[in-house]
Enzyme design. Structure first.
Site, mmCIF file in Angstrom:
data_model
loop_
_atom_site.group_PDB
_atom_site.id
_atom_site.type_symbol
_atom_site.label_atom_id
_atom_site.label_comp_id
_atom_site.label_asym_id
_atom_site.label_seq_id
_atom_site.Cartn_x
_atom_site.Cartn_y
_atom_site.Cartn_z
ATOM 1 N N HIS A 604 0.831 -1.211 0.000
ATOM 2 C CA HIS A 604 0.000 0.000 0.000
ATOM 3 C C HIS A 604 0.863 1.257 0.000
ATOM 4 O O HIS A 604 0.650 2.176 -0.808
ATOM 5 C CB HIS A 604 -0.904 -0.041 1.235
ATOM 6 N N GLU A 605 1.855 1.301 0.891
ATOM 7 C CA GLU A 605 2.702 2.500 0.982
ATOM 8 C C GLU A 605 3.558 2.671 -0.270
ATOM 9 O O GLU A 605 3.750 3.795 -0.748
ATOM 10 C CB GLU A 605 3.568 2.446 2.237
ATOM 11 N N HIS A 608 1.529 4.168 -2.991
ATOM 12 C CA HIS A 608 1.218 5.594 -2.823
ATOM 13 C C HIS A 608 2.124 6.466 -3.688
ATOM 14 O O HIS A 608 1.744 7.585 -4.057
ATOM 15 C CB HIS A 608 1.368 6.006 -1.358
ATOM 16 N N HIS A 732 -9.694 7.649 3.785
ATOM 17 C CA HIS A 732 -9.680 6.194 3.749
ATOM 18 C C HIS A 732 -11.110 5.658 3.679
ATOM 19 O O HIS A 732 -11.986 6.137 4.392
ATOM 20 C CB HIS A 732 -9.005 5.615 4.993
ATOM 21 N N ARG A 738 -12.214 -1.712 2.093
ATOM 22 C CA ARG A 738 -10.781 -1.927 1.862
ATOM 23 C C ARG A 738 -10.501 -3.407 1.617
ATOM 24 O O ARG A 738 -9.411 -3.762 1.173
ATOM 25 C CB ARG A 738 -9.978 -1.395 3.040
#
Length: 770
Positions: A604-605, A608, A732, A738
């Site tokens: 996920h990071e 980004h 979010h 999610r």
């Protein structure tokens, strides 16, 4: 990893309740004594087997080939015959495996078809059985680990001071003690805040003879800066990295920080939360000594002024394009464009005593139209209204640190916003304040005492494996031209890792140097917090002339938090020590559990860096257009698919649709992140071979357990009020989406669970950016 064999395996597999009853005991055993107990029990295997053979507590199975074929799992009494020896020989019974299996089973509702709703399948029992404590608005995997972290930090700050403690450690412990000294705080009452409000110029609703002629909004900002309050109530002022030259710092001017989110204030006085905010304002003013009728009239005007500030502010949806917010101007240019404000004086007074600028200094004006309209608004708003607004903001920021009467009213207001009906225990509040105020000092002690070093090494290995999968994705997407692809790969390979903590954090001398200029008064909780705020602001503003060191240890020394970050200006990812535990990570369980949990977060990071905002910055963290126009157009089309997909999701509990625009960055990161983590686990398994399965979950393949582990990260229960706020103002998506969103977009998930085409978790139309 140890596996279980023989008759004991038969007993273990056939009677899951038996091993779950052992979980509490096994938490208290060492590995050695645990293994000894296994050997002893094996000798009684036949007896146990006979007993279990008559048990009705059979485990559910999926199908003969371990797939689900789109059908519901078989009922619990469907198992017949004996467990295959090959499966028994591949069952893990380390304490870590037992704990992981127990955690997953406690969350699952296996009566749900995973192809209909995988979130309910993975988290259904969690949703049914979890009671949100009165002092919380949500319960998630993050909050559960945060509770563990809080207990660890409490042990640190409550330890008696010793001769070996350096000064920052002692100050942190002193701050905790002053926070816990309720008798002293009650004795002082509201006087600490009232005294400071006088210094700031006085709150008109409290003053019998308030002098309007002596008030000027700029002078109030200067006083706020001097006393340790925010300077951002009329317009935001910060020293930050220059988006187009991220090695340098620059002054940034933006729209005001408001007391309630713009999204509520623009709806006017009839909005439920705005009404609650207004009642709160009036009640607090009365508690401070104001006449209720006067406060009702004066603070309504003050609120109307704040609503006008909201109306001239840009909505969240319009703040995702960094180029539109990047408007460089010299102070001379700004003075000509917005002449009612003495800009050189304003900036130098706020920067003092740490820095000073001249007329040729370049500023970034994020929202020029806001500044223009602010000038007009201030010229038509009475000074009394301006003063009531800004003094209210000062009073409101102080309430958490005062006596219980105003804190109770604050809680009542918070209940209307979040549904939470009680404050967290005082000790938690004080631990949080001490640890947050002295993040480096407490973080250093936390790492030394609680962090397991092998977690850092293993997490780094996972990061590298997941990054390689991102390289493969960037190298293979068919909609990207070759020049843009090269730039994207350069950016991915240049991404810097910050795992757990920097080595410098363990150096007491460096900790002492950082806090050398900080002084906090003894036994003065409110005064200590003002000193800490001023110290932090001074530190930030003092950096204006210094080039940015993007690997600076201070910037990356907040290890005692349960979170993870991507910094577009550094092109870096950060995974603090606090998140490398619990549901997210353990060295004592199979890799498929870690890749599904922390691996999902890592991916996920990384992604980004290539979401709708991160993609605007190059490998060096600079706001540069590195995309071919046609490739950019294709990217935006793919992002539009994500926007529409999530924008059509409805949180049934509150009857609200998600905001697909505001959440698109996080949703793109989720979709890419889970894919990268899955591929990375597949690569690891191909190299290292199959892993043992978990007890009670032996019918689920490692690939299926990957998805279950990933879903468990987002098992979340919200109070309705909290969920509404999250959807209205958050970036979010709620936990449910999610899981459903990214999983339903991946063919790999549908394949692993044999979901028929057209089922809810395997729709024919799928969205994919990366």
């Amino acid at each position: 990893m140890k596996v279980l064999t023989g008759p004991y395996c038969e007993a273990f597999v056939r009677n899951p309740s038996w091993w779950r009853r052992r979980t509490t005991l096994e938490k208290n055993l060492t590995i050695a004594s645990f293994l000894i107990s296994i050997m002893m029990i094996v000798s009684l295997g036949l007896l146990i087997y006979t007993k279990v053979h008559d048990s009705n507590e059979d485990l559910p199975v999926l199908s003969a080939d371990n797939g689900l074929s789109g059908a519901r799992p078989k009922p619990r009494n469907a198992i017949v015959g004996h467990q295959k020896a090959s499966e028994c020989n591949n069952l893990c019974l380390t304490p870590g495996c037992v704990a992981s299996a127990d955690s997953v089973l406690k969350n699952m509702d296996q009566s749900v078809n995973p192809c209909d709703d995988f979130y309910l399948f993975a988290c259904g029992k969690f949703l049914k059985e979890t009671q949100i404590p009165e002092d919380k608005s949500t319960v998630t995997s993050f909050s559960e680990i945060s509770d563990t972290l809080m207990d660890q930090l409490k042990m640190i700050v409550t330890e008696p001071e010793s001769d070996y403690d350096i000064r920052p450690f002692k100050m942190a412990k002193q701050l905790y003690k002053s926070c816990m000294d309720k008798n002293r705080i009650e004795e002082l009452g509201l006087e600490p805040s009232k005294t400071v409000l006088k210094k700031l110029g006085g709150w008109p609703v409290l003053e019998e003879n308030w002098d309007e002629g002596s008030f000027d909004w700029r002078q109030s900002v200067y006083k706020f800066r001097k006393e340790g309050f925010s300077v951002d109530y009329f317009m935001d002022f910060s020293v930050t990295a220059d988006l187009k030259n991220s090695n340098n710092r620059i002054i940034d001017i933006d729209q005001a920080q408001l007391g309630v989110s713009r999204e509520y204030l623009v709806k006017g006085m009839e909005e439920r939360i705005v009404k609650a905010y207004y009642r709160y304002m009036v009640d607090i003013a009365v508690m401070f000594g104001a006449n209720r009728d006067l406060a009702t009239e004066d603070l309504r005007k003050s609120l109307e002024f704040e609503m006008n500030l909201a109306k001239i502010s840009d909505p969240l949806e319009e703040r995702r394009n960094a180029s539109k917010l990047y408007n460089p101007m010299t102070i001379t240019d700004v003075q000509q464009k917005f002449p009612s404000i003495p800009w050189l004086e304003y900036i130098n007074t706020i920067l003092a005593p740490t820095n000073k600028v001249r007329d040729n200094e370049v500023l970034i004006i994020n929202t020029p139209n806001y500044i223009k309209q602010l000038e007009a608004l201030l010229s038509t708003t009475p000074k009394r209204t301006q003063a009531n607004y800004v003094m209210w903001r000062a009073a409101a920021s102080s309430i958490s640190y005062l006596s219980e009467n105003v804190r109770k009213r604050q809680l009542d207001y918070g209940t209307e916003l979040s549904g939470r009906t009680e404050r967290e225990p005082r000790w938690k509040e004080c631990v949080d304040t001490a640890a947050g105020s002295f993040a480096l000092a407490i973080g250093s002690l936390y790492v030394k005492r609680f962090f397991k070093e092998d977690a850092k090494r293993n997490a780094l290995d996972m990061v590298e494996g997941i990054r390689k999968e991102m390289y493969k994705i960037l190298g293979s997407v068919d909609w990207m031209d070759e020049r843009t692809r090269k730039n994207a790969l350069d950016k991915a390979r240049s991404m810097v890792n910050h795992i757990a903590y920097p080595d410098e954090l363990l150096d007491n001398k460096k900790i002492e140097e950082f806090y050398a200029k900080l002084e906090i008064p003894q036994n003065d909780y409110f005064g200590s917090l003002l000193s800490l705020t001023k110290f932090g602001t001074d530190y930030s503003f003092s950096k204006l002339r210094e080039p940015i060191n993007k690997t600076d240890w201070i910037t990356h020394s907040r290890p005692a938090v349960v979170n993870a970050f991507y910094n577009s200006l550094e092109n870096s990812i950060q995974f603090p020590a606090g998140i490398l535990q619990g549901t997210f990570f353990s060295n004592e369980r199979p890799k498929y559990m870690n890749y599904g949990a922390i691996g999902f977060v890592i991916g996920h990071e990384i992604t980004h860096g290539f979401d709708d905002q991160g993609r605007q910055f190059d490998k060096n963290g600079n706001l540069v257009e590195w995309w071919d126009p046609k490739t950019k157009e294709r990217y935006l089309e793919k992002a539009k698919c994500i926007i529409e997909q999530y924008g059509n999701y409805t949180a049934e509990e509150v009857g609200m649709k998600l905001n697909g625009i505001n959440t698109q960055g996080e949703n793109i990161a989720d979709n890419g992140g889970i894919k990268e983590a899955y591929y990375a686990y597949q690569s690891w398994a191909k190299k290292n071979g199959p892993e043992p399965r978990l007890p009670g979950l032996h019918d689920y393949s490692p690939q299926q357990m990957f998805w279950l582990s990933a879903a468990n990260v987002w098992c979340s229960k919200y109070r309705p009020e909290s969920l509404k706020v999250r959807i209205t103002t958050g970036y979010h998506s709620p936990g449910q989406f999610r899981v459903i969103g990214p999983f339903s977009n991946l063919e790999e998930f549908a394949r692993d669970f044999r979901c028929p085409s057209g089922s809810k978790m395997n729709p024919t139309k799928k969205c994919k950016v990366w």
